[in-house]
Every structure is written in structure tokens, then in C-alpha cells.
Design a protein around this motif. Sequence first.
Motif, PDB file in Angstrom:
ATOM      1  N   VAL A 108      -1.094  -7.409   1.921  1.00 42.63           N
ATOM      2  CA  VAL A 108      -2.077  -6.457   1.418  1.00 42.63           C
ATOM      3  C   VAL A 108      -1.392  -5.670   0.310  1.00 42.63           C
ATOM      4  O   VAL A 108      -0.304  -5.123   0.515  1.00 42.63           O
ATOM      5  CB  VAL A 108      -2.582  -5.517   2.540  1.00 42.63           C
ATOM      6  CG1 VAL A 108      -3.581  -4.519   1.989  1.00 42.63           C
ATOM      7  CG2 VAL A 108      -3.197  -6.323   3.677  1.00 42.63           C
TER       8      VAL A 108
ATOM      9  N   LEU B 266       0.814  -1.211   0.000  1.00 46.28           N
ATOM     10  CA  LEU B 266       0.000   0.000   0.000  1.00 46.28           C
ATOM     11  C   LEU B 266       0.852   1.267   0.000  1.00 46.28           C
ATOM     12  O   LEU B 266       0.421   2.314  -0.469  1.00 46.28           O
ATOM     13  CB  LEU B 266      -0.959   0.002   1.196  1.00 46.28           C
ATOM     14  CG  LEU B 266      -2.043  -1.071   1.162  1.00 46.28           C
ATOM     15  CD1 LEU B 266      -2.931  -0.972   2.400  1.00 46.28           C
ATOM     16  CD2 LEU B 266      -2.874  -0.992  -0.098  1.00 46.28           C
TER      17      LEU B 266
ATOM     18  N   ASP C 207      -9.281  -3.657   0.628  1.00 50.19           N
ATOM     19  CA  ASP C 207      -7.943  -3.775   0.052  1.00 50.19           C
ATOM     20  C   ASP C 207      -7.702  -5.223  -0.364  1.00 50.19           C
ATOM     21  O   ASP C 207      -8.186  -6.151   0.276  1.00 50.19           O
ATOM     22  CB  ASP C 207      -6.866  -3.354   1.059  1.00 50.19           C
ATOM     23  CG  ASP C 207      -6.946  -1.879   1.416  1.00 50.19           C
ATOM     24  OD1 ASP C 207      -7.261  -1.073   0.520  1.00 50.19           O
ATOM     25  OD2 ASP C 207      -6.696  -1.535   2.581  1.00 50.19           O
ATOM     26  N   THR C 208      -6.949  -5.399  -1.429  1.00 50.75           N
ATOM     27  CA  THR C 208      -6.669  -6.744  -1.927  1.00 50.75           C
ATOM     28  C   THR C 208      -5.692  -7.437  -0.985  1.00 50.75           C
ATOM     29  O   THR C 208      -4.611  -6.920  -0.709  1.00 50.75           O
ATOM     30  CB  THR C 208      -6.095  -6.689  -3.347  1.00 50.75           C
ATOM     31  OG1 THR C 208      -6.988  -5.943  -4.176  1.00 50.75           O
ATOM     32  CG2 THR C 208      -5.900  -8.085  -3.912  1.00 50.75           C
ATOM     33  N   THR C 209      -6.093  -8.595  -0.483  1.00 49.38           N
ATOM     34  CA  THR C 209      -5.269  -9.369   0.443  1.00 49.38           C
ATOM     35  C   THR C 209      -4.962 -10.716  -0.185  1.00 49.38           C
ATOM     36  O   THR C 209      -5.861 -11.448  -0.592  1.00 49.38           O
ATOM     37  CB  THR C 209      -6.007  -9.576   1.780  1.00 49.38           C
ATOM     38  OG1 THR C 209      -6.352  -8.295   2.317  1.00 49.38           O
ATOM     39  CG2 THR C 209      -5.133 -10.322   2.776  1.00 49.38           C
TER      40      THR C 209
ATOM     41  N   LYS D 111      -1.678  -3.089  -3.457  1.00 50.61           N
ATOM     42  CA  LYS D 111      -2.410  -2.025  -4.147  1.00 50.61           C
ATOM     43  C   LYS D 111      -3.250  -2.542  -5.295  1.00 50.61           C
ATOM     44  O   LYS D 111      -4.306  -2.003  -5.604  1.00 50.61           O
ATOM     45  CB  LYS D 111      -1.431  -0.997  -4.725  1.00 50.61           C
ATOM     46  CG  LYS D 111      -0.995   0.067  -3.795  1.00 50.61           C
ATOM     47  CD  LYS D 111      -0.156   1.063  -4.571  1.00 50.61           C
ATOM     48  CE  LYS D 111       0.043   2.325  -3.790  1.00 50.61           C
ATOM     49  NZ  LYS D 111       0.810   3.316  -4.556  1.00 50.61           N
TER      50      LYS D 111
ATOM     51  N   SER E 192     -10.712  -9.251  -1.512  1.00 53.85           N
ATOM     52  CA  SER E 192     -10.786  -7.804  -1.307  1.00 53.85           C
ATOM     53  C   SER E 192     -11.560  -7.525  -0.030  1.00 53.85           C
ATOM     54  O   SER E 192     -12.678  -8.010   0.140  1.00 53.85           O
ATOM     55  CB  SER E 192     -11.484  -7.140  -2.490  1.00 53.85           C
ATOM     56  OG  SER E 192     -10.736  -7.316  -3.654  1.00 53.85           O
TER      57      SER E 192
END
Length: 73
Positions: A39, A7, A27-29, A41, A24
Motif C-alpha cells: 500500500v 503510508l 489507498d493505492t495497492t 501514498k 485504489s
Amino acid sequence: MIKVSRLNGKGFILNALYIETVESFPDTTITLTNGKKYVVKESEDTVLQLIIKFYQSVNLLGQQLVEGNENEE
């Protein structure tokens, strides 16, 4: 291997063979098979495309499976 960004914008390389889930939250995990989570971007769809390209590059996923076979009857 796929390149993704934290991030804070710092990029890193992740071995796609060890990816268990991509979710998601919003945030994309990315969760690996050892339970470690990252995590990133990138969107879930972008990570999926990176994984598919990686699998194709090491011949783990055939081109026809991803794009479909246009010659099917």
C-alpha cells in the motif's frame, strides 16, 4: 525499479517488472506477481507514470507507443 512511499512516508524501491496490478481501495495497492501487496501514498496514475518511465528507460516500451505517432496517416 520505481521509488514509492509507504503510508508512513518511508520510501522504498520496487521492481516494476513484477507488478501485476495497481488498484485504489481507496489507498493505492500494488500487487506483485508473487501475490505480495504494498500500500503506497502515490496515486494510481502516478504509479502508472513511474512504471511507464521505467519501461522506457530499459527499452521495454517504445516512445511512440506511449505518446502516439504524430506522423501517422
